[in-house]
Design an enzyme around this catalytic site. Structure first.
Site, short mmCIF file in Angstrom:
data_model
loop_
_atom_site.label_atom_id
_atom_site.label_comp_id
_atom_site.label_asym_id
_atom_site.label_seq_id
_atom_site.Cartn_x
_atom_site.Cartn_y
_atom_site.Cartn_z
N THR A 1 -11.28 20.69 47.86
CA THR A 1 -10.23 20.03 47.07
C THR A 1 -8.85 20.49 47.47
O THR A 1 -7.88 19.73 47.38
CB THR A 1 -10.47 20.32 45.57
OG1 THR A 1 -11.68 19.67 45.19
CG2 THR A 1 -9.36 19.79 44.70
N TYR B 1 -11.03 11.36 44.53
CA TYR B 1 -10.36 11.86 45.73
C TYR B 1 -11.42 12.23 46.74
O TYR B 1 -12.60 12.33 46.41
CB TYR B 1 -9.47 13.07 45.41
CG TYR B 1 -10.25 14.29 45.01
CD1 TYR B 1 -10.68 14.46 43.71
CD2 TYR B 1 -10.57 15.27 45.95
CE1 TYR B 1 -11.42 15.58 43.34
CE2 TYR B 1 -11.30 16.38 45.60
CZ TYR B 1 -11.72 16.52 44.28
OH TYR B 1 -12.46 17.62 43.93
N SER C 1 -17.33 21.47 49.78
CA SER C 1 -18.19 22.64 49.97
C SER C 1 -19.60 22.44 49.43
O SER C 1 -20.46 23.28 49.66
CB SER C 1 -17.54 23.89 49.39
OG SER C 1 -17.53 23.86 48.00
N THR D 1 -14.26 24.64 46.10
CA THR D 1 -14.56 25.62 45.05
C THR D 1 -16.03 25.62 44.63
O THR D 1 -16.50 26.60 44.05
CB THR D 1 -13.69 25.38 43.80
OG1 THR D 1 -13.94 24.05 43.32
CG2 THR D 1 -12.23 25.56 44.11
N LYS E 1 -17.83 30.37 39.79
CA LYS E 1 -17.18 29.18 39.24
C LYS E 1 -17.84 28.92 37.90
O LYS E 1 -19.05 28.68 37.83
CB LYS E 1 -17.35 27.99 40.19
CG LYS E 1 -16.55 26.77 39.74
CD LYS E 1 -16.62 25.62 40.74
CE LYS E 1 -15.69 24.49 40.30
NZ LYS E 1 -15.71 23.33 41.21
N GLU F 1 -39.60 42.33 29.65
CA GLU F 1 -40.58 41.45 28.98
C GLU F 1 -41.66 40.99 29.95
O GLU F 1 -42.74 40.61 29.55
CB GLU F 1 -39.85 40.21 28.43
CG GLU F 1 -39.61 40.24 26.93
CD GLU F 1 -39.14 38.89 26.44
OE1 GLU F 1 -39.93 38.23 25.77
OE2 GLU F 1 -38.01 38.49 26.75
N1 GLU Z 1 -16.84 19.42 45.67
C1 GLU Z 1 -15.68 19.75 46.42
C2 GLU Z 1 -15.79 21.09 47.12
O1 GLU Z 1 -16.36 22.02 46.65
C3 GLU Z 1 -14.48 19.72 45.60
C4 GLU Z 1 -14.42 20.84 44.61
C5 GLU Z 1 -13.27 21.75 44.92
O2 GLU Z 1 -12.97 22.10 46.04
O3 GLU Z 1 -12.66 22.13 43.93
O4 GLU Z 1 -15.24 21.19 48.19
#
Ligand code: GLU
Length: 334
Positions: free
Chosen positions: A17, A30, A63, A96, A169, A291
Site C-alpha cells: 500500500t 487501489y 504482500s 503491511t 498487524k 491442558e
Molecule cells: N494487501 C496489500 C499488502 O499487504 C495492501 C496492504 C498494505 O500494504 O497495507 O501489500
C-alpha cells in the site's frame, strides 16, 4: 557536493500500500505496489537532509503475494548490503499484510548487525493524509541511527518502533494497525530521533543458527496452519498430515482444540509430522503440558509466537532437524 556527514541508506522496495495508487483519491479501491520506489522517495519532505539514498526495486507485489522467491532475493541482497562498507543502513518498503512475517524471517536468516528497518503504510500513496511519507521518513532516520544496530530487523509504523519477533498487524484498517502485544513496543520515533524503551534479548541475527542456504537445500519444508474453533474435526488435519512436514495449530486459548483435532494431530506427530501448538488469541505464551499432554502426544509448544510466526520458525527448524525435542528448543529460545 554530497554531505559526507550523512549516512547512506539503501532503500529496497517490494510494493504494498505504501506504493499503492487509487484511480481517484476518494476511492476505496487501489492497486498495491503500483508506484516505483522513486515516486515514494520524492513524496517525503526533508529526506535529503537525513541521508543519501540508494534505491532499488526488488519486487512490486501486494504482500499477500510475498513469496519464498522474493524472500530469497531480499535476504541475499540485504546480506550483500550489510557487507558493503559504503552502506550504513537498509530500509525495506513492504505491504503491511505480511510485513511481520518478512521481518521475522529476516531476523532469523540475516546474521549481521547493520540497522535494517521494514516499513509500510495503511493508506495508499495517492490518498489524502497518506501515512507512507512519514513512515518512510522515520524508517530512513532509524536505519541511519547507531542505536538501531544489532537489534535485528525493526518495523516502524505510525511513529512506533517494533522488534520483528514481537510485531503484529492487529487491525485491517486505520493507521494505528501495528502493535507488539506480548513485550511491548521497542521504542518510538520523535521526528528523526529514535528513543528505545527495551533491548531485544531474544535470539536473532548473529546468534541465529538458521540460514537461507540450509532452507533452500531443504526445499522450504511445507508447514501449514490449522485454525481451531468449535467443532473442528479431524479430516483437514488427516489430509495435511500426508502432505506437510509441519502443522501449526492456531488453537483456542492456550493452543487447544477439540478432542478429534488433538487426536488427529497426535496421529500426525506419530507419523513424523512436526506439530506446534500456538494460540489464535493474539497474545500470551503457550507452554508445555498445561491442558494438553505434549510429552505423550509428541507436540511442540509454540511459546509467544503467533501462528504465522510459528509457521516460519518451524519451516526453518525443519530444514535442520525433524526431532521434536530440538524443535522445541528453537521455540523456547527464538
Ligand atoms: N494487501 C496489500 C499488502 O499487504 C495492501 C496492504 C498494505 O500494504 O497495507 O501489500
Amino acid at each position: 557536493m554530497p554531505d559526507a556527514r550523512l549516512p547512506t541508506i539503501a532503500v529496497l522496495a517490494t510494493g504494498g500500500t505504501i506504493a499503492g495508487a487509487q484511480a481517484e483519491s476518494a476511492s476505496h479501491a487501489y492497486r498495491a505496489g503500483a508506484l516505483a520506489v522513486g515516486h515514494l522517495l520524492d513524496a517525503v519532505p526533508g529526506l535529503g537532509q537525513l541521508a543519501h539514498i540508494q534505491a532499488e526495486q526488488v519486487a512490486s507485489v501486494g504482500s499477500q503475494n510475498m513469496s519464498h522467491a522474493v524472500w530469497a532475493d531480499l535476504a541475499q541482497r540485504i546480506d550483500a548490503l550489510c557487507s558493503d562498507p559504503s552502506i550504513d543502513g537498509i530500509v525495506v518498503t513492504h505491504g503491511t499484510d505480511t510485513l511481520e512475517e518478512t521481518a521475522y524471517f529476516l531476523s532469523l536468516v540475516i546474521r549481521q548487525d547493520k540497522p535494517l528497518v521494514l516499513v509500510g503504510a495503511m493508506r495508499p500513496a495517492t490518498a489524502p493524509g497518506a501515512d507512507g511519507p512519514a513512515n518512510l521518513y522515520h524508517a530512513v532516520a532509524l536505519a541511519g541511527c547507531a542505536a538501531a544496530r544489532g537489534r535485528g530487523p525493526l518495523v516502524v509504523m505510525n511513529e512506533d518502533i517494533h522488534y520483528a519477533r514481537e510485531v503484529q498487524k492487529i487491525a485491517c484498517a486505520g493507521i494505528n494497525a501495528f502493535a507488539s502485544p506480548n513485550r511491548g513496543r521497542a521504542g518510538v520515533m520523535r521526528s528523526a530521533q529514535a528513543c528505545f524503551f527495551s533491548r531485544n534479548d531474544t535470539v536473532h541475527g548473529r546468534a541465529s543458527v538458521f540460514t537461507l542456504q540450509a532452507l533452500q537445500a531443504a526445499g522450504w519444508p511445507r508447514v501449514e496452519v490449522v485454525h481451531a474453533g468449535v467443532g473442528l474435526g479431524a479430516d483437514l488435519i488427516d489430509f495435511l498430515s500426508s502432505r506437510a512436514r509441519g502443522i501449526v495449530l492456531a488453537g483456542v486459548g492456550d493452543g487447544n482444540a477439540t478432542n478429534a483435532a488433538l487426536q488427529a494431530l497426535q496421529r500426525a506427530a506419530a507419523d513424523g509430522v512436526a506439530v506446534v501448538r500456538a494460540s489464535r488469541t493474539g497474545s500470551g505464551r503457550v507452554g508445555r503440558n498445561i491442558e494438553v499432554d505434549d510429552d505423550a502426544a509428541g507436540f511442540i509448544a509454540g511459546g509467544e509466537l503467533s501462528p504465522q510466526k510459528a509457521r516460519i520458525l518451524l519451516m526453518l527448524g525443519l530444514a535442520l532437524t525433524q526431532d521434536p525435542a530440538e524443535l522445541q528448543g528453537f521455540f523456547d529460545r527464538y
